[in-house]
Design a protein around this motif. Structure first.
Motif, PDB file in Angstrom:
ATOM      1  N   ARG A   1      21.932  23.036 -13.178  1.00 31.50           N
ATOM      2  CA  ARG A   1      23.100  23.679 -12.566  1.00 31.50           C
ATOM      3  C   ARG A   1      23.220  25.117 -13.076  1.00 31.50           C
ATOM      4  O   ARG A   1      23.422  26.047 -12.294  1.00 31.50           O
ATOM      5  N   ALA A   2      23.088  25.293 -14.382  1.00 28.94           N
ATOM      6  CA  ALA A   2      23.164  26.635 -14.965  1.00 28.94           C
ATOM      7  C   ALA A   2      21.995  27.499 -14.502  1.00 28.94           C
ATOM      8  O   ALA A   2      22.165  28.695 -14.220  1.00 28.94           O
ATOM      9  N   ALA A   3      20.809  26.903 -14.400  1.00 29.15           N
ATOM     10  CA  ALA A   3      19.618  27.663 -13.998  1.00 29.15           C
ATOM     11  C   ALA A   3      19.715  28.156 -12.560  1.00 29.15           C
ATOM     12  O   ALA A   3      19.368  29.296 -12.249  1.00 29.15           O
ATOM     13  N   TYR A   4      20.203  27.287 -11.665  1.00 29.49           N
ATOM     14  CA  TYR A   4      20.392  27.702 -10.267  1.00 29.49           C
ATOM     15  C   TYR A   4      21.447  28.805 -10.174  1.00 29.49           C
ATOM     16  O   TYR A   4      21.260  29.816  -9.495  1.00 29.49           O
ATOM     17  N   ALA A   5      22.567  28.593 -10.868  1.00 28.57           N
ATOM     18  CA  ALA A   5      23.688  29.534 -10.758  1.00 28.57           C
ATOM     19  C   ALA A   5      23.334  30.927 -11.270  1.00 28.57           C
ATOM     20  O   ALA A   5      23.843  31.934 -10.763  1.00 28.57           O
ATOM     21  N   THR A   6      22.451  30.993 -12.261  1.00 30.98           N
ATOM     22  CA  THR A   6      22.067  32.285 -12.832  1.00 30.98           C
ATOM     23  C   THR A   6      20.819  32.881 -12.162  1.00 30.98           C
ATOM     24  O   THR A   6      20.382  33.967 -12.532  1.00 30.98           O
ATOM     25  N   GLY A   7      20.256  32.161 -11.187  1.00 36.30           N
ATOM     26  CA  GLY A   7      19.098  32.668 -10.466  1.00 36.30           C
ATOM     27  C   GLY A   7      17.768  32.455 -11.162  1.00 36.30           C
ATOM     28  O   GLY A   7      16.736  32.952 -10.698  1.00 36.30           O
ATOM     29  N   HIS A   8      17.769  31.699 -12.273  1.00 34.11           N
ATOM     30  CA  HIS A   8      16.505  31.422 -12.959  1.00 34.11           C
ATOM     31  C   HIS A   8      15.630  30.457 -12.167  1.00 34.11           C
ATOM     32  O   HIS A   8      14.418  30.420 -12.330  1.00 34.11           O
ATOM     33  N   VAL A   9      16.267  29.653 -11.331  1.00 30.77           N
ATOM     34  CA  VAL A   9      15.541  28.682 -10.506  1.00 30.77           C
ATOM     35  C   VAL A   9      16.075  28.768  -9.080  1.00 30.77           C
ATOM     36  O   VAL A   9      17.279  28.911  -8.869  1.00 30.77           O
TER      37      VAL A   9
ATOM     38  N   TYR B   1      18.698  11.962   2.161  1.00 35.25           N
ATOM     39  CA  TYR B   1      18.688  10.734   1.349  1.00 35.25           C
ATOM     40  C   TYR B   1      17.588  10.898   0.307  1.00 35.25           C
ATOM     41  O   TYR B   1      16.402  10.913   0.633  1.00 35.25           O
ATOM     42  N   SER B   2      17.987  11.052  -0.948  1.00 33.20           N
ATOM     43  CA  SER B   2      17.028  11.340  -2.019  1.00 33.20           C
ATOM     44  C   SER B   2      17.360  10.537  -3.263  1.00 33.20           C
ATOM     45  O   SER B   2      18.511  10.163  -3.501  1.00 33.20           O
ATOM     46  N   SER B   3      16.338  10.298  -4.079  1.00 33.94           N
ATOM     47  CA  SER B   3      16.552   9.642  -5.376  1.00 33.94           C
ATOM     48  C   SER B   3      17.334  10.544  -6.314  1.00 33.94           C
ATOM     49  O   SER B   3      18.020  10.067  -7.216  1.00 33.94           O
ATOM     50  N   GLY B   4      17.213  11.849  -6.151  1.00 35.16           N
ATOM     51  CA  GLY B   4      17.974  12.786  -6.959  1.00 35.16           C
ATOM     52  C   GLY B   4      19.451  12.695  -6.613  1.00 35.16           C
ATOM     53  O   GLY B   4      19.822  12.381  -5.478  1.00 35.16           O
ATOM     54  N   SER B   5      20.309  12.955  -7.574  1.00 37.30           N
ATOM     55  CA  SER B   5      21.751  12.841  -7.357  1.00 37.30           C
ATOM     56  C   SER B   5      22.209  13.791  -6.253  1.00 37.30           C
ATOM     57  O   SER B   5      21.554  14.795  -5.951  1.00 37.30           O
ATOM     58  N   ILE B   6      23.363  13.471  -5.665  1.00 32.13           N
ATOM     59  CA  ILE B   6      23.926  14.339  -4.630  1.00 32.13           C
ATOM     60  C   ILE B   6      24.169  15.735  -5.198  1.00 32.13           C
ATOM     61  O   ILE B   6      23.928  16.743  -4.524  1.00 32.13           O
ATOM     62  N   GLU B   7      24.611  15.813  -6.457  1.00 35.63           N
ATOM     63  CA  GLU B   7      24.819  17.123  -7.078  1.00 35.63           C
ATOM     64  C   GLU B   7      23.510  17.905  -7.137  1.00 35.63           C
ATOM     65  O   GLU B   7      23.464  19.096  -6.801  1.00 35.63           O
ATOM     66  N   ALA B   8      22.414  17.232  -7.539  1.00 39.74           N
ATOM     67  CA  ALA B   8      21.114  17.905  -7.621  1.00 39.74           C
ATOM     68  C   ALA B   8      20.644  18.350  -6.237  1.00 39.74           C
ATOM     69  O   ALA B   8      20.057  19.431  -6.078  1.00 39.74           O
ATOM     70  N   GLN B   9      20.898  17.522  -5.223  1.00 42.00           N
ATOM     71  CA  GLN B   9      20.532  17.891  -3.853  1.00 42.00           C
ATOM     72  C   GLN B   9      21.259  19.165  -3.421  1.00 42.00           C
ATOM     73  O   GLN B   9      20.660  20.084  -2.852  1.00 42.00           O
ATOM     74  N   LYS B  10      22.566  19.206  -3.691  1.00 37.98           N
ATOM     75  CA  LYS B  10      23.366  20.354  -3.257  1.00 37.98           C
ATOM     76  C   LYS B  10      22.978  21.627  -4.000  1.00 37.98           C
ATOM     77  O   LYS B  10      23.040  22.722  -3.441  1.00 37.98           O
ATOM     78  N   LEU B  11      22.549  21.489  -5.254  1.00 36.66           N
ATOM     79  CA  LEU B  11      22.062  22.651  -5.993  1.00 36.66           C
ATOM     80  C   LEU B  11      20.781  23.186  -5.363  1.00 36.66           C
ATOM     81  O   LEU B  11      20.629  24.394  -5.166  1.00 36.66           O
ATOM     82  N   LEU B  12      19.856  22.280  -5.042  1.00 34.11           N
ATOM     83  CA  LEU B  12      18.567  22.686  -4.479  1.00 34.11           C
ATOM     84  C   LEU B  12      18.763  23.437  -3.163  1.00 34.11           C
ATOM     85  O   LEU B  12      18.172  24.505  -2.942  1.00 34.11           O
ATOM     86  N   PHE B  13      19.623  22.897  -2.277  1.00 32.09           N
ATOM     87  CA  PHE B  13      19.814  23.523  -0.970  1.00 32.09           C
ATOM     88  C   PHE B  13      20.841  24.656  -1.007  1.00 32.09           C
ATOM     89  O   PHE B  13      20.824  25.540  -0.155  1.00 32.09           O
ATOM     90  N   GLY B  14      21.724  24.636  -1.993  1.00 31.64           N
ATOM     91  CA  GLY B  14      22.720  25.693  -2.106  1.00 31.64           C
ATOM     92  C   GLY B  14      22.159  26.962  -2.723  1.00 31.64           C
ATOM     93  O   GLY B  14      22.654  28.064  -2.472  1.00 31.64           O
ATOM     94  N   TYR B  15      21.111  26.797  -3.558  1.00 27.54           N
ATOM     95  CA  TYR B  15      20.460  27.937  -4.216  1.00 27.54           C
ATOM     96  C   TYR B  15      18.964  27.904  -3.888  1.00 27.54           C
ATOM     97  O   TYR B  15      18.130  27.835  -4.767  1.00 27.54           O
ATOM     98  N   SER B  16      18.644  27.936  -2.603  1.00 29.28           N
ATOM     99  CA  SER B  16      17.246  27.771  -2.188  1.00 29.28           C
ATOM    100  C   SER B  16      16.574  29.107  -1.915  1.00 29.28           C
ATOM    101  O   SER B  16      17.215  30.159  -1.860  1.00 29.28           O
ATOM    102  N   THR B  17      15.269  29.045  -1.725  1.00 34.18           N
ATOM    103  CA  THR B  17      14.500  30.236  -1.355  1.00 34.18           C
ATOM    104  C   THR B  17      14.933  30.766   0.008  1.00 34.18           C
ATOM    105  O   THR B  17      14.639  31.903   0.358  1.00 34.18           O
ATOM    106  N   GLU B  18      15.645  29.923   0.787  1.00 38.10           N
ATOM    107  CA  GLU B  18      16.155  30.332   2.104  1.00 38.10           C
ATOM    108  C   GLU B  18      17.638  30.686   2.030  1.00 38.10           C
ATOM    109  O   GLU B  18      18.301  30.838   3.056  1.00 38.10           O
ATOM    110  N   GLY B  19      18.173  30.800   0.799  1.00 42.11           N
ATOM    111  CA  GLY B  19      19.601  31.069   0.639  1.00 42.11           C
ATOM    112  C   GLY B  19      20.390  29.766   0.581  1.00 42.11           C
ATOM    113  O   GLY B  19      19.830  28.695   0.355  1.00 42.11           O
ATOM    114  N   ASP B  20      21.699  29.855   0.807  1.00 37.66           N
ATOM    115  CA  ASP B  20      22.559  28.669   0.827  1.00 37.66           C
ATOM    116  C   ASP B  20      22.467  28.038   2.211  1.00 37.66           C
ATOM    117  O   ASP B  20      22.971  28.586   3.198  1.00 37.66           O
TER     118      ASP B  20
END
Length: 261
Positions: free
Chosen positions: A119-127, A152-171
């Protein structure tokens, strides 16, 4: 592979993440190494925060439960307030995290710390969450055609939203109508897909599930859900029987919606 017509009764497309929307290498070569490389720095920076102390407490409890395991790393309590003492405890936490990850453990304690670090890594742009380049244009086209799109993923809903909210394609969270994780059930059990259909408010045969894992495709199919197996670089190979049995796509652009005519 080529063009795969989507059955006329399909109203919703359900997407796996790893190996389907996102390269498997992103998880193995970016997310997990980030934890290993940065856990000590993260603990030092956040040690006094309540959330971090809760994470360490869970890890310490897990370490006690693991004490009989070969190579287990105990996490001592702080017995003083000196800098050396703090460094000793932090190093024990670091060693414990590395040990658990070397065994590919999925303990709640480990997953919780990892989630907070990501969560911290996505928010700061490190990932940034990696997305295959065909994904966003295809989903936009599906939605324009009136299709609902879910994850539908094995990763938590929070992890999913981080991945797509801070993606290479933007939010790109606006592209999805909802998210499901294994709290609704394991991805290899057909009942999970019945529960998802009920949650969405449709029949199981109104859903098309895209995944790279044949066992998941099989479970969805048992629930009368339409399935297609996604072939991506880095994904596990399929047997000849799997290749001949399942509908296969290598890009989301290969899906042909009846409404696109």
């Amino acid at each position: 592979m080529g063009v795969l017509p989507v059955p006329a009764e399909v109203r919703a497309i359900l997407l796996d993440i790893e190996g389907t929307t996102t390269p498997i290498a992103f998880v193995q070569e970016t997310l997990f190494p980030y934890i290993k490389d940065n856990v000590k720095e993260y603990l030092r920076a956040h040690w006094e925060e309540e959330e971090c102390q809760q994470d360490v407490g869970l890890l310490r409890k897990q370490a006690q439960e693991d004490s009989s395991m070969d190579g287990a790393v105990p996490i001592p309590l702080e017995s003083g307030s000196g800098e050396e003492e703090l460094e000793r405890v932090i190093q024990a936490v670091v060693d414990n995290v590395h040990w658990q990850m070397s065994l590919d453990r999925k303990t709640t304690a480990l997953k919780q710390l990892q989630g907070h670090m990501w969560r911290a890594a996505y928010a700061t742009g490190h990932v940034k969450g990696e997305i295959f380049e065909d994904v966003v244009p295809a989903i936009r086209k599906w939605r324009e055609a009136g299709m609902k799109v879910y994850i539908y993923s094995s990763g938590s809903i929070e992890a999913q939203k981080l991945l797509f909210g801070y993606s290479t394609e933007g939010d790109i969270l606006e592209l999805f109508d909802g998210h499901f994780d294994t709290k609704i059930g394991p991805k290899v059990e057909s009942e999970s897909y019945r529960k998802i259909a009920a949650s969405i408010g449709c029949a199981t045969n109104n859903i098309l599930f895209l995944t790279d894992v044949p066992q998941e495709a099989n479970a969805a199919e048992e629930a009368d859900t339409h399935v297609a197996v996604v072939i991506r670089p880095g994904n596990a190979g399929l047997t000849d029987d799997e290749k001949s049995y399942y509908s296969l796509i290598s890009s989301f652009t290969e899906l042909f919606l009846p409404s696109s005519t």
